[in-house]
Design an enzyme around this catalytic site. Structure first.
Site, PDB file in Angstrom:
ATOM      1  N   LYS A  16       1.007  -1.031   0.009  1.00 27.05           N
ATOM      2  CA  LYS A  16      -0.140  -0.197   0.117  1.00 27.05           C
ATOM      3  C   LYS A  16       1.021   1.013  -0.195  1.00 27.05           C
ATOM      4  CE  LYS A  16      -2.828   3.195   0.762  1.00 27.05           C
ATOM      5  NZ  LYS A  16      -4.515   3.388   1.435  1.00 27.05           N
TER       6      LYS A  16
ATOM      7  N   CYS B  43      -3.142  11.100   1.924  1.00 31.76           N
ATOM      8  CA  CYS B  43      -3.207   9.612   1.659  1.00 31.76           C
ATOM      9  C   CYS B  43      -1.283   9.677   1.223  1.00 31.76           C
ATOM     10  CB  CYS B  43      -3.931   8.551   0.956  1.00 31.76           C
ATOM     11  SG  CYS B  43      -5.392   8.027   1.800  1.00 31.76           S
TER      12      CYS B  43
END
Ligand code: SAJ
Length: 422
Positions: free
Chosen positions: A212, A266
């Protein structure tokens, strides 16, 4: 393995859609959030965040009795933790929310339960979560001590959905599933197969964590390349938008688009989780962050220059007379999310240094958030163009792309997205 009752801890941008989608597949879902207002809103079948179609799915889930929210965790067969993982001032990760969530669910865990960490996390966070759970529940066994024989299964399955397309991507994207043991991975995969139409690809927890972080660092590094090019081209008097278009005609080149900086929750955060673990090695990843973080300051300098040029062309005026319009406040095009937005930061900095009037246009919101409302006026596109002397284009919303450059002849323009300059 069949998990009938699922508890989703953290009912934000990831947790709430995930809870609602499980509920839509007729799983009993208990949503847990520390915020009692959030819980109350959801229990009425409403939502507290903006995401296309989520209101309908949550409403259906609540009214059909498959989803309900609470502030206090209850027993379930599987727990998904989807809480924020911010960073501290020194860019080290803050796992405080994961720790509190672990401590909150620990009392209701029972043998056979599955606990999944969905929050984007630094490498090692899943093992840390398991250690926190083990500390709270010495009567249960965990994978770090008992491997495949453990009472509790633990896995990391990072969310990877794009804001604005969450409901589609939740179902269609492939899912990386990293269990602390192979049985943990299998257990988590069987749970996600309830609704995931993409492939559930199995690995270990550390690789899933790094995967991720890698995806978002890859994007950050590529945006940094485009942002650095835009600053180089400005100095060399080259149109960067044309340059990128031309370079992208090469079959193996695919440069992203420059902008005023990288926003959102993010991409501007996750690369630091890699840097904080391996500071001496992650040189490129750190530099990419620094390049992207420096872009708002560069835009501010360009705005000052535009004001100076305007005053040079209009010597009878002073800076007090120069009207600046900032076009766009969201963190990316055609959404209404202003959080962690470089456009907001730049607008606030312009407000702080410019003595004359500053207005903003944001077609995707009705009113300014509290922290901006006192200082800034929200106006329409037409009024901004009619009144402003300097236009700072910060977000490439479709509504702005529709403005023809031919009507901007008397303005000084800072076009950070190539809407007119391209
Ligand atoms: N941006 C540019 N130039 C570009 C592309 C983006 O300046 O060419 C800027 C945007 O304007 C924005 C920022 O980057 O300020 C981030 O936007 P984004 O659309 O790239 O990503 P997010 O933050 O909305 O979502 C990302 C996604 N990650 C990747 O595409 C690798 C999403 O799939 C993740 O699930 C999400 O982060 C997350 O939650 O981690």
């Amino acid at each position: 393995m069949s998990y009938q009752t699922i508890s989703v801890v953290g009912l934000g941008y990831i947790g709430l859609p995930t809870a609602a989608v499980f509920a839509s597949r007729r799983k009993q879902v208990i949503g847990v959030d520390v915020n009692s207002d959030t819980v109350a809103v959801i229990n009425k079948g409403n939502i507290h965040i903006v995401e296309p179609d989520l209101d309908m799915v949550v409403h259906a889930a609540v009214t059909s009795g498959y989803l309900r929210a609470t502030t206090i965790p209850e027993p379930a067969d599987a727990f998904l933790i989807a809480v924020p993982t911010p960073f501290n001032n020194d860019h080290t990760p803050d796992l405080g929310y994961i720790e509190s969530a672990s401590k909150a669910i620990a009392p209701v865990l029972k043998k056979g339960d599955l606990v999944i960490l969905e929050s984007t996390s630094p490498v090692g966070a899943t093992e840390q979560m398991s250690a926190w759970l083990a500390l709270e529940r010495p009567d249960l066994s965990f994978p770090q001590d008992c491997g495949e024989e453990s009472d509790i299964r633990i896995a990391h399955c990072p969310e990877r959905v794009l804001p604005g397309h969450v409901l589609r991507e939740l179902v269609q994207n492939d899912r990386v599933i990293g269990g602390m043991t192979p049985k943990c991975s299998q257990a988590a995969a069987s749970l996600y197969q309830t609704f995931v139409e993409g492939e559930c690809v199995i690995t270990n927890a550390r690789t899933a964590e790094m995967c991720k972080l890698t995806e978002n660092s890859f994007r950050d590094t590529n945006i940094a390349f485009a942002n650095e090019l835009s600053m180089i081209c400005d100095q060399l008097d080259i149109n960067v938008w044309e340059l990128i278009r031309l370079a992208n005609r090469h079959p193996r080149v695919n440069i992203l688009q420059p902008g005023p900086g990288v926003g959102g929750h993010c991409i501007a955060v996750d690369p630091w989780f890699i840097v904080s673990k391996t500071p001496d090695i992650a040189r490129l990843i750190r530099t990419a962050r620094e390049v992207n973080d420096s872009k708002p300051e560069w835009v501010l300098e360009k705005t000052k220059l535009a004001v100076a040029e305007f005053l040079q062309a209009n010597p009878h005026k002073t800076a007090l007379d120069v009207k600046i319009a900032c076009l766009g406040l969201a963190f990316k095009p055609d959404i209404d999310d202003l959080r962690e937005s470089p456009a907001v930061a730049i607008t606030q900095n312009i407000l702080a240094i410019h003595p004359g009037p500053v207005v903003a246009v944001e077609p995707n919101i009705e009113a300014l958030p509290k922290q901006l409302a006192g200082q800034l006026k929200l106006v329409t596109i037409d009024s901004a163009i009619t009144d402003a002397d300097v236009i700072v284009l910060l977000v490439d919303h479709n509504a702005f792309k529709a403005i023809p450059s031919s009507i901007l002849t008397s303005h000084k323009v800072v076009d950070t997205r190539g809407v007119w300059s391209a």
